[in-house]
Design a protein around this motif. Sequence first.
Motif, PDB file in Angstrom:
ATOM      1  N   TYR A  90      41.648  61.389  30.984  1.00 33.75           N
ATOM      2  CA  TYR A  90      43.066  60.554  30.582  1.00 33.75           C
ATOM      3  C   TYR A  90      42.597  59.133  29.989  1.00 33.75           C
ATOM      4  N   ASP A  91      43.370  58.575  29.477  1.00 36.51           N
ATOM      5  CA  ASP A  91      42.994  57.338  28.731  1.00 36.51           C
ATOM      6  C   ASP A  91      43.458  56.262  29.601  1.00 36.51           C
ATOM      7  N   LYS A  92      43.973  56.432  30.688  1.00 39.59           N
ATOM      8  CA  LYS A  92      44.144  55.300  31.664  1.00 39.59           C
ATOM      9  C   LYS A  92      43.726  55.754  32.951  1.00 39.59           C
ATOM     10  N   VAL A  93      43.391  54.714  33.897  1.00 40.52           N
ATOM     11  CA  VAL A  93      43.015  55.243  35.262  1.00 40.52           C
ATOM     12  C   VAL A  93      44.184  55.854  36.073  1.00 40.52           C
ATOM     13  N   VAL A  94      44.147  56.860  36.775  1.00 37.71           N
ATOM     14  CA  VAL A  94      45.022  57.574  37.531  1.00 37.71           C
ATOM     15  C   VAL A  94      44.672  57.165  38.959  1.00 37.71           C
ATOM     16  N   PHE A  95      45.639  56.259  39.550  1.00 39.55           N
ATOM     17  CA  PHE A  95      45.415  55.925  40.895  1.00 39.55           C
ATOM     18  C   PHE A  95      46.856  55.864  41.759  1.00 39.55           C
ATOM     19  N   PRO A  96      47.184  57.092  42.530  1.00 35.48           N
ATOM     20  CA  PRO A  96      48.388  56.956  43.123  1.00 35.48           C
ATOM     21  C   PRO A  96      48.262  55.988  44.210  1.00 35.48           C
ATOM     22  N   ARG A  97      49.585  55.403  44.644  1.00 38.24           N
ATOM     23  CA  ARG A  97      49.538  54.471  45.656  1.00 38.24           C
ATOM     24  C   ARG A  97      49.117  54.985  46.831  1.00 38.24           C
ATOM     25  N   PRO A  98      48.222  54.718  47.760  1.00 39.40           N
ATOM     26  CA  PRO A  98      47.715  55.409  48.776  1.00 39.40           C
ATOM     27  C   PRO A  98      48.603  55.688  49.985  1.00 39.40           C
ATOM     28  N   ARG A  99      48.678  56.919  50.328  1.00 41.48           N
ATOM     29  CA  ARG A  99      49.672  57.173  51.378  1.00 41.48           C
ATOM     30  C   ARG A  99      48.555  58.415  52.356  1.00 41.48           C
ATOM     31  N   GLY A 100      49.320  58.527  53.411  1.00 42.66           N
ATOM     32  CA  GLY A 100      48.721  59.501  54.276  1.00 42.66           C
ATOM     33  C   GLY A 100      48.485  60.980  53.742  1.00 42.66           C
TER      34      GLY A 100
END
Length: 684
Positions: free
Chosen positions: A366-376
């Motif tokens: 991907y041309d951007k960093v993928v980082f979902p907001r941390p959840r359990g």
Amino acid sequence: MKNAWFRFLLCLLCAGMQPGPARAQAYISWETFLNDFFVERMENGLSDDDYDELRERLTALHENPVDLNSCRREDLLRLPFLNEAQADSILSYRRRKRHFASLGELMYVQNLGLRERRYVSLFAFCGDTVGRKVTFKEMISRGQYDVMTQLNVPLYKVAGNKGYTQEELADNPNLIYLGNGLAHRMRYAYKFGSWLRYGVAFEKDAGEPFGSYGTYPYDFCSFYFHYRRPDGRWQVLAGDFRVLLGQGLLLGSSAFGGKLSALTTRRLVRSSFRPHTSTGEHGFFRGAAAAVRLKQRWGLMGFVSRRRLDAVTSGDTVTSFKTDGLHRTLRETTRRGNVGAWAAGTHLAYAADEWTVGVGGLFFRYDKVVFPRPRGYNRHYFRGQNGGGLSASYAFKCNGWNAYGELAADGRLDLATTHTVSYDWDDKYSFTVQGRSFSPRFASPYGHTLQEASRVSNEHALLLGATVRSIPRVELTGYADLFLFPTSTYTATGRSKGMELFLRGTYTRSERLYFMAQYKWKTKQRDIAGYDGLLQYASTHRMKLRAGYERKGLSLQASVDAAVSVSQTEAPSFGWMFSSRAVVDRWRNVGLSAFGAIFFTDGYATRLYAYEPQLRFGSGFPTFAYHGFRLAAVATWKLPWHLTAGLKGGVTHYFNRATISSGTQAIASSTKSDVALFLRFKLR
């Protein structure tokens, strides 16, 4: 002269419709087949895009039937309800008898039950046994031209299409849709046998703008070109396509399969790619793919893709991907194609007559960093820019035994594996065992296989199933699927488990009359509201009784459905529905279909499904919840100049709701009515 120009313009704008209920030789209506094929998949959460893709593939197979007197093994295996043993039995019968005089001879084919014979009649015919060599000039000039268009007209207004004051829009500009409530699809396709295909498709969803806000002029455009050498030695595809590697652990486009399909159709899935011919906006690649047969048994496949994806972003970081393909408001348009995705993959396989093995790999960026907001529940989701993995797959069959499976490792060497073994005994009994184990850390954004969860991750499961045909005219099918989630899921904190039981019995009184009874129970652990980590079992029971009558030009079906939802901390909720469907195709140029349902459920947890007749584009499985009724009717006409026109009208009324839906989709009425118009120009 004016009439000539009118006919020319009409041909350019013409549209497609749902294929007729059945050709003259068919032993079952098209609507009955779609109902049988999709109802279990819809109850298991089949997405709208996957439904569109599967239905488009089935429709293409129905409209271009295989010739039993000249088809190859791979042509028969494109039919989703046939396995290798049944395809081989059809070819073996043809070799002994030299040809099929009629579809009625299928009753003498070993391993082919009544259900399969009824289905085959929709997808096959008995043609001339004399073949000849086809030239490339014929491929590009003597194929089938198909131009379709569809317009959906809602007879209601949603909140997003209502007028707002400047003050209201200043506070929230996303209250209003940028386009009107009309939905329009158009598609052009050319096809010559299974060797040459190309086409383009355009779509505007309800509420999306047309020719503005970055649309050109449609919000979605798709294209493909696919050429396969007549001898099958190589093939190339450019444009939009879907890919399947092995069993789909690393890369699996929506397949025909499901838990029930794993029992009734045991096929050795081989890696492949195919054009993306529907207007679904998710789950496909855009670029080029090629496959070549090396020597006699080796095969090499590869692809490369570059496309833009919709995503929710925070600065230069992707927090989630948007997969519904809707761009109706200003907020939704800012998320359109804002992330670039590269992908490349390859697969090398060796295929013998009875077995095949293969290895494959996938790389994506991907041309951007993928980082979902941390959840359990998402702490093991893919994060970063680069990913991929390697896999090894196998499949074999021998003396009634079938086995196939795959082992995959992602870029961090986390593992996932799936294996299926089945045995057919004396054409009357078949048994299936399927096991799957996906590490919670296994990251496979493009994976899709036989699974319980929405991702190929965090799951251990065992499925046991059997089919019995020892009683004349009766078929019994059942399975038990036990699954365990080692870590947190969206609905359960910590380790959780569940089970699904299914049993279906079909009694075929004759080629015209049949009865079916079905029961399904699913239970899963989930959090108690307000007490994360404290789990309870939530269960749903679903029952169905159905009777059907089929004869030339007439199909009738009536069903009674019931659902019960229970949990340890909530009172039970109930739901029931009676539905009926009729298809009349007695006249040469006119076809009629009608559907009616009355339903009473306590809420969405006990929602019910039933197939209603459709024109070419549109979902045929509406969800029925709360109290109300649904009526729908479809009429089609074959017109001069190779045109076919279609009209559909439908109305849904609720007895206990003053409004329908919510947010920008809210309708300030208890009634929802709609009309759909279709035209099609088809020239062979």
